[in-house]
Design an enzyme around this catalytic site. Structure first.
Site, PDB file in Angstrom:
ATOM      1  N   GLU A  62       0.834  -1.200   0.000  1.00 51.52           N
ATOM      2  CA  GLU A  62       0.000   0.000   0.000  1.00 51.52           C
ATOM      3  C   GLU A  62       0.873   1.255   0.000  1.00 51.52           C
ATOM      4  O   GLU A  62       1.645   1.477   0.934  1.00 51.52           O
ATOM      5  CB  GLU A  62      -0.916  -0.033   1.220  1.00 51.52           C
ATOM      6  CG  GLU A  62      -1.859  -1.224   1.210  1.00 51.52           C
ATOM      7  CD  GLU A  62      -2.534  -1.470   2.553  1.00 51.52           C
ATOM      8  OE1 GLU A  62      -2.347  -0.631   3.458  1.00 51.52           O
ATOM      9  OE2 GLU A  62      -3.236  -2.482   2.686  1.00 51.52           O
ATOM     10  N   GLN A  74       1.503  -2.436   5.866  1.00 47.05           N
ATOM     11  CA  GLN A  74       1.795  -1.062   6.256  1.00 47.05           C
ATOM     12  C   GLN A  74       2.061  -0.908   7.754  1.00 47.05           C
ATOM     13  O   GLN A  74       2.934  -0.147   8.166  1.00 47.05           O
ATOM     14  CB  GLN A  74       0.656  -0.142   5.821  1.00 47.05           C
ATOM     15  CG  GLN A  74       1.060   1.304   5.755  1.00 47.05           C
ATOM     16  CD  GLN A  74       0.053   2.133   4.982  1.00 47.05           C
ATOM     17  OE1 GLN A  74      -1.049   2.393   5.468  1.00 47.05           O
ATOM     18  NE2 GLN A  74       0.419   2.559   3.781  1.00 47.05           N
ATOM     19  N   HIS A 104      -1.430  -0.111  15.442  1.00 49.30           N
ATOM     20  CA  HIS A 104      -0.227   0.166  14.658  1.00 49.30           C
ATOM     21  C   HIS A 104       1.051  -0.320  15.332  1.00 49.30           C
ATOM     22  O   HIS A 104       2.030  -0.616  14.648  1.00 49.30           O
ATOM     23  CB  HIS A 104      -0.109   1.669  14.376  1.00 49.30           C
ATOM     24  CG  HIS A 104      -1.114   2.181  13.394  1.00 49.30           C
ATOM     25  ND1 HIS A 104      -2.456   2.109  13.616  1.00 49.30           N
ATOM     26  CD2 HIS A 104      -0.953   2.770  12.180  1.00 49.30           C
ATOM     27  CE1 HIS A 104      -3.099   2.639  12.584  1.00 49.30           C
ATOM     28  NE2 HIS A 104      -2.209   3.041  11.694  1.00 49.30           N
ATOM     29  N   LEU A 154      -5.881  -1.417  -0.908  1.00 47.59           N
ATOM     30  CA  LEU A 154      -5.792  -1.463   0.555  1.00 47.59           C
ATOM     31  C   LEU A 154      -6.440  -2.747   1.053  1.00 47.59           C
ATOM     32  O   LEU A 154      -7.528  -2.752   1.642  1.00 47.59           O
ATOM     33  CB  LEU A 154      -6.477  -0.238   1.174  1.00 47.59           C
ATOM     34  CG  LEU A 154      -5.950   1.125   0.733  1.00 47.59           C
ATOM     35  CD1 LEU A 154      -6.712   2.231   1.432  1.00 47.59           C
ATOM     36  CD2 LEU A 154      -4.471   1.234   1.012  1.00 47.59           C
ATOM     37  N   GLU A 187      -4.808  -6.257   2.732  1.00 48.62           N
ATOM     38  CA  GLU A 187      -3.668  -7.105   3.096  1.00 48.62           C
ATOM     39  C   GLU A 187      -3.862  -8.541   2.634  1.00 48.62           C
ATOM     40  O   GLU A 187      -2.902  -9.212   2.253  1.00 48.62           O
ATOM     41  CB  GLU A 187      -3.443  -7.067   4.612  1.00 48.62           C
ATOM     42  CG  GLU A 187      -2.826  -5.784   5.144  1.00 48.62           C
ATOM     43  CD  GLU A 187      -3.823  -4.631   5.233  1.00 48.62           C
ATOM     44  OE1 GLU A 187      -5.053  -4.891   5.165  1.00 48.62           O
ATOM     45  OE2 GLU A 187      -3.381  -3.480   5.374  1.00 48.62           O
TER      46      GLU A 187
END
Length: 325
Positions: free
Chosen positions: A29, A82, A129, A58, A60
């Site tokens: 991405e 990402q 994240h 977008l 995975e």
């Protein structure tokens, strides 16, 4: 030699392999024109073209499926997730397809796929994240899991990962991307996967760790030295397979050990390291092997992150507990 940050060393490794092998592809991405969210692939599309460095939707699951398919047709994919917290979307492609490719085909096919992804706390990212999910990968047979702690290691390990004929999860701690520079050869070189590195020699206690916790542990070793305690710091570099021999050699010298990881106590690979030490060197131990980890909760929001993450003070305290046992 050139002074490089970790992100520059990672870019340099991919550039090297794109030059060396026309079957190497880099995708994910926003990795093309934008150069990725952290600019790890900056300039590579311009240099090697859109057919070899390209953006994906977008999704995975689609990135992983594409990588698995390309692997059986002779390509070496360097796919980017990402942020590693999104690995659940493509876990099937990695653990159920790539990891089993060579076994289920009787060696006819391989899955030379490198799964690059940033992870790690200390930089105040949004939810999902920063999660340390390396334990999920390390507990899945057929997958190598690499976590460098320095720019020099990052370049040599990434080149080795891309050249490996089996899937390699290559995790890059976000806090280390631009936190310091060191000398890195501009020419190609490799470092062996599955081989730990003694970052600091010592005689009183062994600290086994990886990722950003290597630097936390080195800072703790400096503090321990002020109190007359000599700590040996081992950077696993690869958490699957783990270099048990290097760990045992150190423990037989120091007779004491702690294992430090950023992941929660129930996660990561610290428990496996402790078990291996007990299996192979229990008669050399003068104290139990203890752990320094994050609490067994989900990764907290940014305001609580600094409290939640293991610190050098935590490492010093745990080391002294073992020393004074």
């Amino acid at each position: 030699m050139a002074q490089m940050t970790m992100i520059q060393a990672i870019t340099d490794a991919m550039r090297n392999e794109l030059k060396n092998d026309e079957k190497v592809l880099v995708f994910g991405e926003d990795v093309g024109l934008n150069g990725g969210v952290f600019r790890a692939t900056e300039g590579l599309q311009k240099e090697f073209g859109e057919e070899r460095v390209f953006d994906t939707p977008l999704a995975e699951s689609g990135i992983g499926g594409l990588s698995a398919g390309l692997s059986v047709t002779g390509f070496r994919s360097v796919m980017e997730i990402q942020f590693f917290g999104f690995v659940f979307e493509t876990f099937d492609a990695i653990a159920a397809q790539m990891a089993r490719m060579r076994y289920r085909s009787g060696g006819t096919y391989h899955a030379p796929v490198t799964i690059r992804s940033p992870f790690g706390g200390g930089v105040k990212t949004p939810e999902l994240h920063a999660d340390s999910l390396e334990g999920l990968m390390a507990q899945s047979p057929g997958i190598k899991v690499v976590i460098p702690s320095t720019p020099y290691d990052a370049k040599g390990l990434l080149i080795s990962a891309i050249r490996d004929n089996d899937p390699v999860v290559f995790l890059e701690h976000m806090k280390l991307y631009r936190s310091f520079r060191e000398e890195v050869p501009e020419e190609e070189y490799t470092l062996p996967l599955g081989k730990a590195d003694v970052k600091r020699e010592g005689s009183d206690i062994t600290i086994v760790t990886y990722g950003a916790m290597v630097h936390t542990s080195l800072k703790a070793a400096d503090e321990l030295e002020k109190d007359g305690i000599s700590a040996e710091v081992i950077d696993l570099r690869t958490v699957s397979p783990i270099d048990i021999d290097t760990i045992i050699e150190s423990v037989e010298k120091t007779n004491r050990a702690i294992v430090v990881q950023e992941a929660q106590k129930q996660a990561g690979v610290a428990a496996s390291v402790v078990a291996e030490i007990n299996d192979r060197a229990i008669l050399s131990l003068e104290a139990p092997v203890l752990r320094v980890t994050a609490p067994d909760t989900v990764f907290p929001f940014a305001t609580a992150e600094d409290i939640w993450l293991p610190s050098s003070k935590d490492v010093v305290s745990r080391a002294k507990e073992v020393i004074n046992f």
